[in-house]
Scaffold this active site. Sequence first.
Site, PDB file in Angstrom:
ATOM      1  N   HIS A 214      56.620  45.426  40.341  1.00  0.00           N
ATOM      2  CA  HIS A 214      55.246  45.087  39.894  1.00  0.00           C
ATOM      3  C   HIS A 214      54.426  44.760  41.130  1.00  0.00           C
ATOM      4  CE1 HIS A 214      52.352  42.922  36.975  1.00  0.00           C
ATOM      5  NE2 HIS A 214      51.779  42.932  38.170  1.00  0.00           N
TER       6      HIS A 214
ATOM      7  N   HIS B  84      50.419  45.223  43.182  1.00  0.00           N
ATOM      8  CA  HIS B  84      49.016  45.650  43.258  1.00  0.00           C
ATOM      9  C   HIS B  84      48.720  46.097  44.684  1.00  0.00           C
ATOM     10  CE1 HIS B  84      48.011  43.894  39.311  1.00  0.00           C
ATOM     11  NE2 HIS B  84      48.963  43.025  39.638  1.00  0.00           N
TER      12      HIS B  84
ATOM     13  N   LYS C 251      51.172  50.632  31.222  1.00  0.00           N
ATOM     14  CA  LYS C 251      50.933  49.192  31.296  1.00  0.00           C
ATOM     15  C   LYS C 251      49.979  48.722  30.212  1.00  0.00           C
ATOM     16  CE  LYS C 251      50.542  45.046  33.151  1.00  0.00           C
ATOM     17  NZ  LYS C 251      51.025  44.287  34.276  1.00  0.00           N
TER      18      LYS C 251
ATOM     19  N   HIS D  37      51.631  42.849  30.190  1.00  0.00           N
ATOM     20  CA  HIS D  37      51.098  41.564  30.639  1.00  0.00           C
ATOM     21  C   HIS D  37      51.119  40.689  29.389  1.00  0.00           C
ATOM     22  CE1 HIS D  37      48.478  38.937  33.204  1.00  0.00           C
ATOM     23  NE2 HIS D  37      48.371  38.384  32.012  1.00  0.00           N
TER      24      HIS D  37
ATOM     25  N   HIS E 141      56.229  39.641  34.930  1.00  0.00           N
ATOM     26  CA  HIS E 141      55.971  38.295  35.454  1.00  0.00           C
ATOM     27  C   HIS E 141      56.162  37.214  34.387  1.00  0.00           C
ATOM     28  CE1 HIS E 141      52.110  39.416  33.776  1.00  0.00           C
ATOM     29  NE2 HIS E 141      51.714  40.050  34.836  1.00  0.00           N
TER      30      HIS E 141
ATOM     31  N   ASP F  17      54.366  41.004  41.848  1.00  0.00           N
ATOM     32  CA  ASP F  17      52.977  40.804  41.418  1.00  0.00           C
ATOM     33  C   ASP F  17      52.114  40.386  42.606  1.00  0.00           C
ATOM     34  OD1 ASP F  17      50.784  40.798  39.789  1.00  0.00           O
ATOM     35  OD2 ASP F  17      51.255  38.906  38.794  1.00  0.00           O
TER      36      ASP F  17
HETATM   37  C1  NCD Z   1      46.512  40.465  39.193  1.00  0.00           C
HETATM   38  C2  NCD Z   1      45.400  41.158  39.994  1.00  0.00           C
HETATM   39  O1  NCD Z   1      44.780  40.494  40.813  1.00  0.00           O
HETATM   40  O2  NCD Z   1      45.200  42.360  39.822  1.00  0.00           O
HETATM   41  N1  NCD Z   1      46.361  39.053  39.304  1.00  0.00           N
HETATM   42  C3  NCD Z   1      47.319  38.125  39.127  1.00  0.00           C
HETATM   43  O3  NCD Z   1      47.003  36.929  39.151  1.00  0.00           O
HETATM   44  N2  NCD Z   1      48.574  38.449  38.966  1.00  0.00           N
HETATM   45  C4  NCD Z   1      46.485  40.940  37.794  1.00  0.00           C
HETATM   46  C5  NCD Z   1      47.734  40.602  37.014  1.00  0.00           C
HETATM   47  O4  NCD Z   1      48.794  41.160  37.257  1.00  0.00           O
HETATM   48  O5  NCD Z   1      47.649  39.763  36.110  1.00  0.00           O
HETATM   49 ZN    ZN Z   2      50.014  41.938  38.340  1.00  0.00          ZN
END
Ligand code: NCD
Ligand code: ZN
Length: 345
Positions: free
Chosen positions: A13, A15, A99, A136, A174, A247
Amino acid sequence: MTKLTLRRPDDWHLHLRDGAMLEGVIGDTSRHFGRAIIMPNLVPPVVTTADARAYRERIVKAIPAGDTFEPLMTLYLTEHTSPDDVEEGKKSGLITAVKLYPAGATTNSHGGVRDMDKAMPVLERMAKIGLPLCVHGEVTTPEVDIFDREAVFIETVLDPLRKRLPELKVTMEHVTTENGIDYIRSAEKNLAGSITTHHLIINRNAILVGGIKPHYYCLPVAKRENHRLALVKAATSGDARFFLGTDSAPHIDPLKECGCGCAGIYTSINTMSCLAHVFENEGALDRLEAFASLNGPTWYGLQPNPETITLIKRDEPVDFPKKRETGAGPVTVFDPLFPLHWDVA
Ligand code: NCD
Ligand code: ZN
């Protein structure tokens, strides 16, 4: 033990964002991790197989020369997602998962799902073709307290969905509560959970005690200590249903250090050091490989990475940068609030 060799880990996971941010952060993942599941919550989101193909090309271009790294692409589920497009994405080998963001649950999720009934045709197709759903797991109902949103999601959304479609493979991403851990443990099949680095380390005090600390704010928000302890127990247990999904979610500092700061913690750079610390404290260093390198591939039907990485415990604390400077601006690096002695060699 001062040296530990394990299969090269993966991040289930992650970003990476796009443009200058992508270019600034990707090296922190590709340095250690063989693969990562890439979150589709861009602006606009990655909703079609064609979007995912184009995004994958941008990611591959940004990988630093000399690193090998495989981005595993996901689609952002909307109420208009086409089952045929999803099936084509899976068949072409491009799409690893879809997702589900309940609309409004987190960063860039306003285009997510409001009415699960509208997503059923896609979910039914995914169950049929064996494509996992990453969720999520938080409700967005305004009356539900933010600390209860995961537990309420399990009861009111996830459990009914799994009863309706038992053949659908679901990754609860998460996980932040004991409720989530217990729910995953109680499932007979088709349910697993990813756990982040930071939720193994912080509880909600990190955000709120001694002043408001935006760099410890993420979603799902960190919970009470008993929940953190349940996460540590699950992650270090060796149970194949739990694996790493960092995450890691970079936001530039001005967007976190303000009156309405974004959710997200940036951990790609020091995750392996943090995890080695947590697992060593539990006397479970021998299970770090299962959590970071073996359980995830098994769940997603892939082979573990053929390469290995070696962690070394140094006498002096490892000096990680406080910020990752990117072309988009500075991103504060997660500070676990204890010195890190484990280092990737
Ligand atoms: C994530 C993001 O910033 O894209 N933020 C987070 O707090 N984890 C989005 C997510 O996975 O919830
Ligand atoms: Zn995330």
